[in-house]
Design a protein around this motif. Sequence first.
Motif, PDB file in Angstrom:
ATOM      1  N   GLN A 256      30.792  29.414  -2.884  1.00  0.00           N
ATOM      2  CA  GLN A 256      30.841  27.988  -2.568  1.00  0.00           C
ATOM      3  C   GLN A 256      29.910  27.190  -3.477  1.00  0.00           C
ATOM      4  O   GLN A 256      30.294  26.154  -4.023  1.00  0.00           O
ATOM      5  N   VAL A 326      40.026  18.123   0.945  1.00  0.00           N
ATOM      6  CA  VAL A 326      39.119  19.242   1.205  1.00  0.00           C
ATOM      7  C   VAL A 326      37.745  19.007   0.599  1.00  0.00           C
ATOM      8  O   VAL A 326      36.816  19.790   0.835  1.00  0.00           O
ATOM      9  N   ASN A 329      35.015  21.759  -0.616  1.00  0.00           N
ATOM     10  CA  ASN A 329      35.205  23.026   0.113  1.00  0.00           C
ATOM     11  C   ASN A 329      36.463  23.714  -0.402  1.00  0.00           C
ATOM     12  O   ASN A 329      37.543  23.624   0.195  1.00  0.00           O
ATOM     13  N   ASP A 379      49.479  22.692   8.010  1.00  0.00           N
ATOM     14  CA  ASP A 379      48.951  23.988   7.538  1.00  0.00           C
ATOM     15  C   ASP A 379      50.030  24.817   6.855  1.00  0.00           C
ATOM     16  O   ASP A 379      50.188  26.004   7.125  1.00  0.00           O
ATOM     17  N   ARG A 398      45.252  27.924   5.914  1.00  0.00           N
ATOM     18  CA  ARG A 398      44.924  26.618   6.493  1.00  0.00           C
ATOM     19  C   ARG A 398      43.969  25.929   5.513  1.00  0.00           C
ATOM     20  O   ARG A 398      42.843  26.388   5.334  1.00  0.00           O
ATOM     21  N   GLN A 400      42.242  23.209   5.595  1.00  0.00           N
ATOM     22  CA  GLN A 400      41.087  22.463   6.097  1.00  0.00           C
ATOM     23  C   GLN A 400      40.799  22.893   7.529  1.00  0.00           C
ATOM     24  O   GLN A 400      41.510  22.536   8.456  1.00  0.00           O
ATOM     25  N   THR A 401      39.755  23.685   7.709  1.00  0.00           N
ATOM     26  CA  THR A 401      39.406  24.139   9.050  1.00  0.00           C
ATOM     27  C   THR A 401      37.933  24.511   9.079  1.00  0.00           C
ATOM     28  O   THR A 401      37.262  24.548   8.056  1.00  0.00           O
ATOM     29  N   ILE A 402      37.422  24.783  10.275  1.00  0.00           N
ATOM     30  CA  ILE A 402      36.037  25.221  10.439  1.00  0.00           C
ATOM     31  C   ILE A 402      36.043  26.540  11.201  1.00  0.00           C
ATOM     32  O   ILE A 402      36.598  26.633  12.298  1.00  0.00           O
ATOM     33  N   ILE A 406      31.587  27.075   9.396  1.00  0.00           N
ATOM     34  CA  ILE A 406      31.778  26.940   7.953  1.00  0.00           C
ATOM     35  C   ILE A 406      33.064  26.171   7.695  1.00  0.00           C
ATOM     36  O   ILE A 406      34.145  26.578   8.124  1.00  0.00           O
ATOM     37  N   ALA A 407      32.967  25.043   6.994  1.00  0.00           N
ATOM     38  CA  ALA A 407      34.136  24.242   6.638  1.00  0.00           C
ATOM     39  C   ALA A 407      34.713  24.770   5.333  1.00  0.00           C
ATOM     40  O   ALA A 407      34.029  24.773   4.305  1.00  0.00           O
ATOM     41  N   ALA A 408      35.961  25.199   5.362  1.00  0.00           N
ATOM     42  CA  ALA A 408      36.597  25.784   4.180  1.00  0.00           C
ATOM     43  C   ALA A 408      38.069  26.024   4.474  1.00  0.00           C
ATOM     44  O   ALA A 408      38.489  26.009   5.635  1.00  0.00           O
TER      45      ALA A 408
END
Length: 433
Positions: A256, A326, A329, A379, A398, A400-402, A406-408
């Motif tokens: 990251q 995004v 991320n 998604d 997916r 955009q998810t957490i 962790i957002a990624a």
Amino acid sequence: MADKLIPKQALDYIKNKKLHPAFSYKDVWNEEHATAFTVAKAMQLDVLSDIKTAVEKAIENGTTFEQFKKDLKPTLIQKGWWGKREMTDPLTGETVNAQLGSDRRLRTIYSTNLRSAYQKGQYDRTMASEAHPYLMYRIGASVHHREQHLKWNNLILPKDDPLWNSIFPPNGYGCKCYTVAVTEARKQKYEQSGVPYYDNWEHKTVRQPAQTTAPRMTYDVYENVRKGIVERIPKGITPGFNWNQGKADRVFSSAQALAKKFTVSMNDSNSEFLKSIAGDRIFRANFQGFVDKSFNGTHKGHEITAAGFLDNAVVQWLRKNVGIDVGTNTVIGLESRLIKGIKATRHGIQKTDAEILLDTMLNGKVYWLNDGNGNRIKDGLLYLFPVNENEWFRIAVRPQTIVSGIAAPFIRSVGYLPNATVEDMMKWLIEIK
């Protein structure tokens, strides 16, 4: 600290770290400490090795700080790593009057490493125990406590709650806070009658209220100029301690940071740069090791590693066509629960799929799935890669998810598709690149 029983996991945690000479504590950051043993200004490998060996012995033998200091101090003095000395910062070229060894620094080295190792072992045992679904935050035996740490005292949350990613102790130099594994029955008892606490002033046990709701966090912005990192850190956490000792995946966090640092303008393509990372033999070896650990039982389902990247072409397309931004991320994560060695995961990967998954992330075509009528579904990001003349490998992501705080982008399923199925799917797919 020395009177605590140190589990084998804690000792292995320290022993498995590699020596990492560094001029500043900011040169080794957050999760990097999971695999790197470092002491600021200890630039000589033999000095750093002596300190690491002394820490290992202290953990293994339950050595007190006074004995640790007695054993190590003469060696450091003999090798010239004591007191103050002029040193040149290799990053800036500046000459500074640097503090090397001192009694105070030895105490910091001793306490930080022992507490970190102990908490690593505690986390591993708790995550492996089905009987203990919760962790409880406890303040230690300090005379003076940080105000925010006092507010977290007796906080009981599920052991996989994302908040532990930020406040899992120790949370600063000299922090004596720790966690306790808690059963469902014990949690209910604490909620009803409070958490027992021995009051040294009154010389009696009193009960304090338990907290079972994650507090609303406030944050400070901190910039580590030596690493080129800007991050939001919860108030009460010392910069550099904003990570979970037990859960850290250095490969993911490093990927990251690297992707953010080298992201070029959105009008350009960064695909070749990202491919150079994902195709690197060390990256691939780490990924295979992650898969192997999931199959042999070391990973229990909650761990995360990096599997690939969204390049700028995909990032731009997502923003323009489906309204998904995004940001920076762009590292695609994989949870160990999707690996079939843990359980009968319907949409997971086999042990032999690791190389194919990376090849698909690296060289596969990228599509967005619609419903057959031109409507883009949620998604719907897909990677497809032909593995032989009759079959394709498919990865659904997916974007955009957490996951665990962790957002990624995260992989949600993988599998094999015959040629005929892929041909039928093409009427529902929009090619991104």
